[in-house]
Scaffold this motif. Structure first.
Motif, short mmCIF file in Angstrom:
data_model
loop_
_atom_site.label_atom_id
_atom_site.label_comp_id
_atom_site.label_asym_id
_atom_site.label_seq_id
_atom_site.Cartn_x
_atom_site.Cartn_y
_atom_site.Cartn_z
N PRO A 60 0.81 -1.22 0.00
CA PRO A 60 0.00 0.00 0.00
C PRO A 60 0.84 1.27 0.00
O PRO A 60 2.07 1.23 0.00
CB PRO A 60 -0.79 -0.11 1.31
CG PRO A 60 0.17 -0.83 2.22
CD PRO A 60 0.87 -1.84 1.33
N THR A 61 0.18 2.39 0.01
CA THR A 61 0.80 3.70 0.25
C THR A 61 0.15 4.31 1.50
O THR A 61 0.78 4.42 2.54
CB THR A 61 0.66 4.62 -0.96
OG1 THR A 61 1.37 4.04 -2.07
CG2 THR A 61 1.28 5.99 -0.68
N SER A 62 -1.12 4.66 1.42
CA SER A 62 -1.81 5.14 2.62
C SER A 62 -1.76 4.10 3.73
O SER A 62 -1.60 4.44 4.91
CB SER A 62 -3.27 5.48 2.29
OG SER A 62 -3.36 6.55 1.39
N GLY A 63 -1.88 2.85 3.35
CA GLY A 63 -1.89 1.77 4.34
C GLY A 63 -0.57 1.57 5.07
O GLY A 63 -0.53 0.86 6.08
N LEU A 64 0.51 2.19 4.58
CA LEU A 64 1.78 2.10 5.31
C LEU A 64 1.67 2.73 6.69
O LEU A 64 2.43 2.39 7.60
CB LEU A 64 2.89 2.80 4.52
CG LEU A 64 3.28 2.17 3.18
CD1 LEU A 64 4.27 3.07 2.44
CD2 LEU A 64 3.89 0.78 3.38
N GLY B 104 6.41 -9.25 5.87
CA GLY B 104 7.38 -8.27 5.38
C GLY B 104 7.24 -6.97 6.13
O GLY B 104 6.15 -6.42 6.24
N LEU B 105 8.34 -6.47 6.66
CA LEU B 105 8.34 -5.21 7.40
C LEU B 105 8.53 -4.06 6.43
O LEU B 105 9.43 -4.09 5.59
CB LEU B 105 9.46 -5.20 8.44
CG LEU B 105 9.22 -6.00 9.73
CD1 LEU B 105 9.18 -7.50 9.47
CD2 LEU B 105 10.28 -5.68 10.77
N HIS B 106 7.68 -3.04 6.57
CA HIS B 106 7.74 -1.89 5.67
C HIS B 106 7.44 -0.63 6.44
O HIS B 106 6.49 -0.58 7.22
CB HIS B 106 6.75 -2.06 4.52
CG HIS B 106 7.09 -1.27 3.30
ND1 HIS B 106 7.23 0.11 3.30
CD2 HIS B 106 7.34 -1.66 2.02
CE1 HIS B 106 7.54 0.52 2.09
NE2 HIS B 106 7.61 -0.53 1.29
N ALA B 107 8.24 0.41 6.22
CA ALA B 107 8.03 1.71 6.86
C ALA B 107 7.29 2.64 5.92
O ALA B 107 7.07 2.34 4.74
CB ALA B 107 9.36 2.32 7.28
N ALA C 131 13.86 2.44 10.95
CA ALA C 131 12.76 1.55 11.32
C ALA C 131 13.17 0.09 11.26
O ALA C 131 12.89 -0.70 12.18
CB ALA C 131 11.57 1.79 10.38
N GLN C 132 13.86 -0.30 10.19
CA GLN C 132 14.24 -1.70 10.04
C GLN C 132 15.25 -2.13 11.09
O GLN C 132 15.17 -3.26 11.61
CB GLN C 132 14.78 -1.94 8.62
CG GLN C 132 13.82 -1.57 7.50
CD GLN C 132 12.61 -2.50 7.42
OE1 GLN C 132 12.29 -3.22 8.35
NE2 GLN C 132 11.93 -2.47 6.29
N MET C 133 16.17 -1.24 11.43
CA MET C 133 17.15 -1.58 12.48
C MET C 133 16.44 -1.83 13.81
O MET C 133 16.75 -2.79 14.52
CB MET C 133 18.17 -0.46 12.63
CG MET C 133 19.17 -0.36 11.51
SD MET C 133 20.38 0.94 11.84
CE MET C 133 21.30 0.94 10.31
N ARG C 134 15.53 -0.94 14.15
CA ARG C 134 14.84 -1.07 15.43
C ARG C 134 14.11 -2.40 15.53
O ARG C 134 14.20 -3.10 16.55
CB ARG C 134 13.83 0.09 15.57
CG ARG C 134 13.05 0.09 16.86
CD ARG C 134 12.37 1.44 17.09
NE ARG C 134 11.30 1.70 16.14
CZ ARG C 134 10.00 1.62 16.43
NH1 ARG C 134 9.61 1.28 17.64
NH2 ARG C 134 9.09 1.91 15.52
N ALA D 82 10.88 -10.59 5.72
CA ALA D 82 11.55 -9.68 4.79
C ALA D 82 11.61 -8.28 5.38
O ALA D 82 10.65 -7.81 6.00
CB ALA D 82 10.79 -9.66 3.46
N TYR D 83 12.75 -7.62 5.16
CA TYR D 83 12.96 -6.23 5.57
C TYR D 83 13.08 -5.42 4.29
O TYR D 83 14.04 -5.59 3.52
CB TYR D 83 14.21 -6.13 6.44
CG TYR D 83 14.08 -6.89 7.75
CD1 TYR D 83 13.60 -6.26 8.89
CD2 TYR D 83 14.41 -8.24 7.82
CE1 TYR D 83 13.46 -6.96 10.09
CE2 TYR D 83 14.26 -8.95 9.01
CZ TYR D 83 13.79 -8.30 10.14
OH TYR D 83 13.65 -8.99 11.31
N LEU D 84 12.13 -4.52 4.08
CA LEU D 84 11.93 -3.93 2.75
C LEU D 84 12.16 -2.42 2.72
O LEU D 84 11.89 -1.71 3.68
CB LEU D 84 10.50 -4.23 2.28
CG LEU D 84 10.16 -5.73 2.18
CD1 LEU D 84 8.66 -5.94 2.17
CD2 LEU D 84 10.79 -6.33 0.93
N GLU D 85 12.63 -1.96 1.56
CA GLU D 85 12.75 -0.55 1.20
C GLU D 85 13.70 0.24 2.09
O GLU D 85 13.47 1.41 2.36
CB GLU D 85 11.37 0.12 1.16
CG GLU D 85 11.35 1.31 0.22
CD GLU D 85 9.97 1.84 -0.09
OE1 GLU D 85 9.76 3.04 0.08
OE2 GLU D 85 9.11 1.04 -0.50
#
Length: 340
Positions: free
Chosen positions: A76-80, A173-176, A204-207, A227-230
């Motif tokens: 998503p975009t808004s859903g992020l 999948g983790l996404h910020a 965000a991904q590090m945390r 998965a760690y993304l973007e």
């Protein structure tokens, strides 16, 4: 149009703002708005950057052909920003609306369009139910875990969700969302979006990677694909060393579930990280992280993605072998998402 090369985009996007009004269930359809407040930065630079493009299924199919992609997995975009919703009941309805939208308007249109579900992490029981529905009824290829929110994803309260994902054989999948808001940084000391965005995704991904690894998520759920993304991938070796160093001195007391070094979990074949094609240390990262762990993501149509140029740049790299490119572009994302 470029001939289909069998490549897989592990992280494309849709502009989903209108989906919630169309698909939201009563009584939430009477709400005044569905957008989640952000950080007030202007991502469009006063109109210099086109922020919102048409992302219908038909448009996405044309986009795939620009680079010779076989398929994309859509986020998503808004859903992020679902993690910033305060009301658990509305968060659950928000997620159901998005997931129904993706099923009806993308997944059912073409097998080249895949998608992951968004989940209401505000209520873990509801998140488990929605994950099961999304995978078994909506044919979704996994779930996105929002990294922007009042949680860390290694918290044992999320164990039932990881257990269900492992049981279903699906990925998370983790996404910020590209903001420092709620990230533990003092954003009020940062006065330009360029500074915020530089730190936001890897921060965000590090945390969450630190939380998930040191709380033993891969130890408890060894078959769970994460998965760690973007955020690129070259920050990962740095974090592997940092975790190993601290584990040496404090792990026996503060990470008692671990039976091996944190870096060994990160380098396991069930941990995946999306790369940026211009990362200069990508070959070195492949050696430390493993060639079976890195994937390519277009990020189209977001302003900070350069697809199809990013794909062509990865293809043209002379410091990667043909086998490494094939794994990044085909084999690894296929295994992550259990694609046929």
């Amino acid at each position: 149009m470029v001939a289909n090369k069998g490549y897989i985009d592990a992280d494309g996007h849709v502009f989903d703002g209108g989906a919630y009004r169309r698909y939201i269930e009563p009584p939430y359809d009477k709400r005044q708005g569905f957008t989640v407040s952000g950080d007030s930065f202007d991502r469009g630079m006063n109109g210099a950057i086109d922020q919102f493009m048409d992302t219908t299924a038909e448009v996405w199919l044309e986009v795939l052909d620009r680079g010779g992609l076989d398929c994309t997995v859509l986020f998503p975009t808004s859903g992020l920003s679902v993690g910033f919703i305060r009301e658990p009941d509305f968060a659950a309805a928000f997620c159901r609306a998005y997931n129904n939208y993706m099923s009806e308007e993308f997944i059912k249109v073409s097998p080249r369009l895949r998608a992951v579900a968004i989940l209401p992490l505000q209520d873990v029981d509801e998140a488990v139910v929605e994950l099961r529905r999304a995978v078994t009824e909506l044919n979704m290829s996994g779930a996105m875990l929002a990294t922007d929110g009042p949680w860390v994803l290694g918290d044992p309260k999320f164990d039932p969700l990881y257990a269900e994902a492992e049981r279903l054989g699906t990925m998370v999948g983790l996404h910020a969302g590209g903001s420092l808001r709620g990230r533990g940084f003092e954003e009020y000391l940062i006065n330009r979006f360029i500074q915020s965005h530089t730190l936001a995704h890897p921060g965000a991904q590090m945390r969450h990677m630190v939380s998930m690894i040191l709380e033993g998520v891969p130890e408890k759920f060894p078959d769970l694909r994460i998965a760690y993304l973007e955020a690129g991938c070259t920050w990962v070796p740095f974090l592997m060393d940092r975790m190993d160093e601290n584990f040496e001195f404090r792990g026996y007391k503060e990470a008692p579930l671990l039976t091996k070094l944190p870096s060994e979990y990160v380098a396991s074949p069930n941990i995946f990280v999306a790369c940026e094609p211009e990362e200069r240390l990508l070959p070195e990262t492949l050696k430390l992280l493993g060639e079976d762990s890195v994937i390519y993501a277009s990020d189209w149509p977001h302003w900070d993605g350069s697809y199809p140029e990013s794909l062509f740049e990865l293809e043209a790299r002379e410091d990667l072998t043909p086998e490494q490119k094939r794994m990044i572009l085909i084999d690894n994302p296929k295994r992550l998402y259990s694609l046929d």
